[in-house]
Write an enzyme that holds these catalytic residues in place. Structure first.
Site, PDB file in Angstrom:
ATOM      1  N   CYS A   1      31.686  36.870  40.196  1.00  0.00           N
ATOM      2  CA  CYS A   1      31.590  37.469  38.857  1.00  0.00           C
ATOM      3  C   CYS A   1      31.809  36.392  37.794  1.00  0.00           C
ATOM      4  CB  CYS A   1      32.627  38.582  38.694  1.00  0.00           C
ATOM      5  SG  CYS A   1      32.316  40.021  39.755  1.00  0.00           S
TER       6      CYS A   1
ATOM      7  N   HIS B   1      35.271  36.918  45.303  1.00  0.00           N
ATOM      8  CA  HIS B   1      35.854  37.501  44.093  1.00  0.00           C
ATOM      9  C   HIS B   1      36.353  36.425  43.131  1.00  0.00           C
ATOM     10  CE1 HIS B   1      35.553  41.673  44.926  1.00  0.00           C
ATOM     11  NE2 HIS B   1      36.415  41.703  45.924  1.00  0.00           N
TER      12      HIS B   1
END
Length: 229
Positions: free
Chosen positions: A159, A98
């Protein structure tokens, strides 16, 4: 506050490294999105999580446990690896983490990695060194980065920003050698420094966030009290 909770969980949860080759289901890149507050609050911090290894990027202060598969719980305290049946000596090892907006949290600083920098992977009882040879932004539907091309390489994915997004940042590295015992010891010393540095920065951040939260709370109470009068 969500970041503060994740920092607390990362520093206080128990993680045990085990050797495993269990197969997991393939996960599409679009399924990996930043966690919401509900997912963070649902985190189970009283159990021991079983990691299959550790990933260390000294230049960007990343030091995380690597888990088999990609689950919401594991991704809050480390990185997930797909295709555990693959072997680092011959195949593409895919690691996903993440990016939540804070550099010292999870894969937040992966976007700063540069071509030529080292990645160290402790994986299923062995220790490997890779050199980053490519970084790029891709669409979440470009699943070909997960493919095994019969080359000893590593693919790191996160991301491109700390909100819901359809793009991913990818860093690829090539296996150069298995480090000597001396090199391994040096990396482990760097790992201790990374842990101390991240812990110090995260602790300061938590204190500031909590102080601001309490200040806003006090101001809010005073405003409500004046309105009610």
């Amino acid at each position: 506050m969500k970041q503060v909770l994740i920092i607390y969980q990362t520093e206080h949860v128990a993680v045990k490294t085990v050797d495993t080759n269990e197969r997991t289901e393939n996960v599409p890149l679009e399924a990996v999105q930043p966690p919401d507050l509900a997912a963070v609050l649902a985190f189970e911090n009283k159990q021991t999580y079983q990691a299959t290894g550790q990933i260390i990027l000294p230049k960007v202060d990343i030091d995380l446990p690597v888990f088999t598969g990609v689950t919401d719980q594991q991704m809050l305290i480390g990185a997930g690896t797909l295709f555990p049946e693959r072997t680092p000596e011959k195949q593409n090892i895919v690691v996903i983490g993440h990016h939540l907006g804070r550099n010292n949290l999870l894969f937040g600083q992966l976007l700063d990695v540069k071509v030529g920098e080292s990645v160290y992977l402790s994986y299923q009882g062995e220790f490997y060194q890779y050199i980053i040879n490519q970084t790029k932004i891709i669409q979440q539907t470009e699943l070909n980065v997960l493919d095994d091309r019969g080359k000893a390489e590593i693919t790191l994915i996160t991301c491109d920003k700390p909100t819901r997004t359809d793009q991913r940042f990818v860093a690829k590295g090539q296996l150069v050698r298995q480090p000597s015992q001396k090199s391994k010891e040096q990396v482990l010393q760097q790992r201790e420094a990374i842990q101390k540095n991240n812990k110090r920065k995260n602790s300061s951040y938590c204190v500031i966030v909590i102080a601001l939260f309490l200040l806003c709370l006090v101001i809010g109470i005073r405003i409500i009290t004046k309105i009610s009068q």
